[in-house]
Write a protein that holds these residues in place. Structure first.
Motif, PDB file in Angstrom:
ATOM      1  N   GLY A 113     -19.320   4.668  13.276  1.00  0.00           N
ATOM      2  CA  GLY A 113     -19.287   3.471  14.481  1.00  0.00           C
ATOM      3  C   GLY A 113     -18.077   2.188  13.541  1.00  0.00           C
ATOM      4  N   LEU A 114     -16.768   1.028  14.364  1.00  0.00           N
ATOM      5  CA  LEU A 114     -16.748   0.108  13.372  1.00  0.00           C
ATOM      6  C   LEU A 114     -16.753  -0.697  13.921  1.00  0.00           C
ATOM      7  N   THR A 115     -16.600  -2.051  13.046  1.00  0.00           N
ATOM      8  CA  THR A 115     -16.614  -3.241  13.095  1.00  0.00           C
ATOM      9  C   THR A 115     -15.211  -3.859  13.995  1.00  0.00           C
ATOM     10  N   ALA A 116     -15.066  -5.047  15.280  1.00  0.00           N
ATOM     11  CA  ALA A 116     -13.798  -5.142  15.481  1.00  0.00           C
ATOM     12  C   ALA A 116     -12.495  -5.328  14.359  1.00  0.00           C
ATOM     13  N   GLU A 117     -13.137  -5.985  13.126  1.00  0.00           N
ATOM     14  CA  GLU A 117     -12.660  -5.707  12.568  1.00  0.00           C
ATOM     15  C   GLU A 117     -11.793  -4.834  11.966  1.00  0.00           C
ATOM     16  N   GLU A 118     -12.741  -3.579  11.490  1.00  0.00           N
ATOM     17  CA  GLU A 118     -11.963  -2.128  11.147  1.00  0.00           C
ATOM     18  C   GLU A 118     -10.866  -1.387  11.616  1.00  0.00           C
ATOM     19  N   LYS A 119     -11.555  -1.730  13.416  1.00  0.00           N
ATOM     20  CA  LYS A 119     -10.982  -1.298  14.566  1.00  0.00           C
ATOM     21  C   LYS A 119      -9.766  -1.993  14.288  1.00  0.00           C
ATOM     22  N   GLU A 120      -9.224  -2.990  14.602  1.00  0.00           N
ATOM     23  CA  GLU A 120      -7.935  -3.397  14.055  1.00  0.00           C
ATOM     24  C   GLU A 120      -7.206  -3.445  13.276  1.00  0.00           C
ATOM     25  N   GLU A 121      -7.714  -3.312  11.539  1.00  0.00           N
ATOM     26  CA  GLU A 121      -7.210  -2.738  11.115  1.00  0.00           C
ATOM     27  C   GLU A 121      -7.292  -0.964  10.327  1.00  0.00           C
ATOM     28  N   GLN A 122      -7.349  -0.127  11.572  1.00  0.00           N
ATOM     29  CA  GLN A 122      -7.297   1.111  11.778  1.00  0.00           C
ATOM     30  C   GLN A 122      -6.087   1.372  12.643  1.00  0.00           C
ATOM     31  N   GLN A 123      -6.154  -0.064  13.765  1.00  0.00           N
ATOM     32  CA  GLN A 123      -4.101   0.229  14.496  1.00  0.00           C
ATOM     33  C   GLN A 123      -3.367   0.184  14.324  1.00  0.00           C
ATOM     34  N   LYS A 124      -3.740  -0.912  13.019  1.00  0.00           N
ATOM     35  CA  LYS A 124      -2.463  -2.057  12.201  1.00  0.00           C
ATOM     36  C   LYS A 124      -1.551  -0.324  11.736  1.00  0.00           C
ATOM     37  N   LEU A 125      -3.235  -0.048  10.441  1.00  0.00           N
ATOM     38  CA  LEU A 125      -2.404   1.356   9.767  1.00  0.00           C
ATOM     39  C   LEU A 125      -1.853   2.826  10.634  1.00  0.00           C
ATOM     40  N   ARG A 126      -3.128   2.705  11.258  1.00  0.00           N
ATOM     41  CA  ARG A 126      -2.089   3.975  12.061  1.00  0.00           C
ATOM     42  C   ARG A 126      -0.637   3.702  12.797  1.00  0.00           C
ATOM     43  N   ARG A 127      -0.206   2.068  13.506  1.00  0.00           N
ATOM     44  CA  ARG A 127       1.363   2.070  13.458  1.00  0.00           C
ATOM     45  C   ARG A 127       2.072   1.594  12.283  1.00  0.00           C
ATOM     46  N   GLN A 128       1.282   1.451  11.212  1.00  0.00           N
ATOM     47  CA  GLN A 128       2.239   1.452   9.823  1.00  0.00           C
ATOM     48  C   GLN A 128       2.667   2.793   9.300  1.00  0.00           C
ATOM     49  N   TYR A 129       1.983   3.880   9.404  1.00  0.00           N
ATOM     50  CA  TYR A 129       1.878   5.327   9.388  1.00  0.00           C
ATOM     51  C   TYR A 129       3.234   5.502  10.188  1.00  0.00           C
ATOM     52  N   LEU A 130       3.316   5.404  11.330  1.00  0.00           N
ATOM     53  CA  LEU A 130       3.616   6.145  12.451  1.00  0.00           C
ATOM     54  C   LEU A 130       5.268   5.808  12.412  1.00  0.00           C
TER      55      LEU A 130
ATOM     56  N   MET B   3       0.625  -1.765  -0.239  1.00  0.00           N
ATOM     57  CA  MET B   3      -0.039   0.145   0.288  1.00  0.00           C
ATOM     58  C   MET B   3       1.064   1.500   0.293  1.00  0.00           C
ATOM     59  N   THR B   4       0.937   2.400  -0.762  1.00  0.00           N
ATOM     60  CA  THR B   4       1.651   3.506  -1.264  1.00  0.00           C
ATOM     61  C   THR B   4       1.453   4.224   0.094  1.00  0.00           C
ATOM     62  N   SER B   5       1.290   5.068   0.666  1.00  0.00           N
ATOM     63  CA  SER B   5       1.572   5.788   1.457  1.00  0.00           C
ATOM     64  C   SER B   5       0.099   6.603   1.809  1.00  0.00           C
ATOM     65  N   MET B   6       0.341   7.438   0.518  1.00  0.00           N
ATOM     66  CA  MET B   6      -1.336   8.260  -0.140  1.00  0.00           C
ATOM     67  C   MET B   6      -2.079   7.158   0.231  1.00  0.00           C
ATOM     68  N   GLU B   7      -2.243   5.955  -0.355  1.00  0.00           N
ATOM     69  CA  GLU B   7      -3.162   5.446  -0.253  1.00  0.00           C
ATOM     70  C   GLU B   7      -3.349   5.211   1.525  1.00  0.00           C
ATOM     71  N   LEU B   8      -2.579   4.364   2.128  1.00  0.00           N
ATOM     72  CA  LEU B   8      -2.881   4.776   3.854  1.00  0.00           C
ATOM     73  C   LEU B   8      -2.794   5.440   4.401  1.00  0.00           C
ATOM     74  N   VAL B   9      -2.784   6.525   3.604  1.00  0.00           N
ATOM     75  CA  VAL B   9      -3.297   7.990   4.608  1.00  0.00           C
ATOM     76  C   VAL B   9      -5.316   7.938   4.531  1.00  0.00           C
ATOM     77  N   ASN B  10      -5.399   7.711   3.471  1.00  0.00           N
ATOM     78  CA  ASN B  10      -6.620   7.994   2.518  1.00  0.00           C
ATOM     79  C   ASN B  10      -7.926   6.690   3.319  1.00  0.00           C
TER      80      ASN B  10
ATOM     81  N   SER C 293       6.219   4.511   9.464  1.00  0.00           N
ATOM     82  CA  SER C 293       7.033   4.663   8.277  1.00  0.00           C
ATOM     83  C   SER C 293       7.891   6.483   8.830  1.00  0.00           C
ATOM     84  N   ILE C 294       6.814   6.963   9.108  1.00  0.00           N
ATOM     85  CA  ILE C 294       7.436   8.399   9.908  1.00  0.00           C
ATOM     86  C   ILE C 294       8.942   8.924  10.202  1.00  0.00           C
ATOM     87  N   ARG C 295       8.558   7.438  11.553  1.00  0.00           N
ATOM     88  CA  ARG C 295       9.821   7.324  12.642  1.00  0.00           C
ATOM     89  C   ARG C 295      10.996   7.177  11.655  1.00  0.00           C
TER      90      ARG C 295
END
Length: 91
Positions: free
Chosen positions: A21-38, A1-8, A40-42
């Motif tokens: 509201g989010l489902t349990a799977e979406e919440k897990e995905e959200q946490q994973k994507l946020r961690r991946q983004y952070l 996933m490119t950086s722009m796709e990740l942010v989107n 990458s920035i670090r």
């Protein structure tokens, strides 16, 4: 996933969470994507600083016994930083 796709996708999930509201799977995905983004920035910040000649301070808890005065000055020590010869990155 490119950086722009990740942010989107992160932004989409944040909007959905706010309004529907989010489902349990979406919440897990959200946490994973946020961690991946952070992560990458670090890493971008570390690469930029290392490219400018800075190195991370030596972690005195690594067990390598490299303390001030144990070895001759290495790159970065002139700036008051220590460099561990065992691990030059993420240390």
């Amino acid at each position: 996933m490119t950086s722009m796709e990740l942010v989107n996708r992160i932004n989409y999930l944040a909007r959905k969470e706010r309004y529907e509201g989010l489902t349990a799977e979406e919440k897990e995905e959200q946490q994973k994507l946020r961690r991946q983004y952070l992560d990458s920035i670090r890493q971008q910040m570390i690469d930029a600083l290392e490219g400018a000649g800075y190195q991370k301070r030596h972690d005195t808890h690594c067990g390598c016994q490299n303390r001030k005065g144990d070895t001759p000055p290495l790159k970065g020590q002139a700036l008051g930083m220590e460099v561990c010869p065992q691990r030059k990155r993420d240390h």
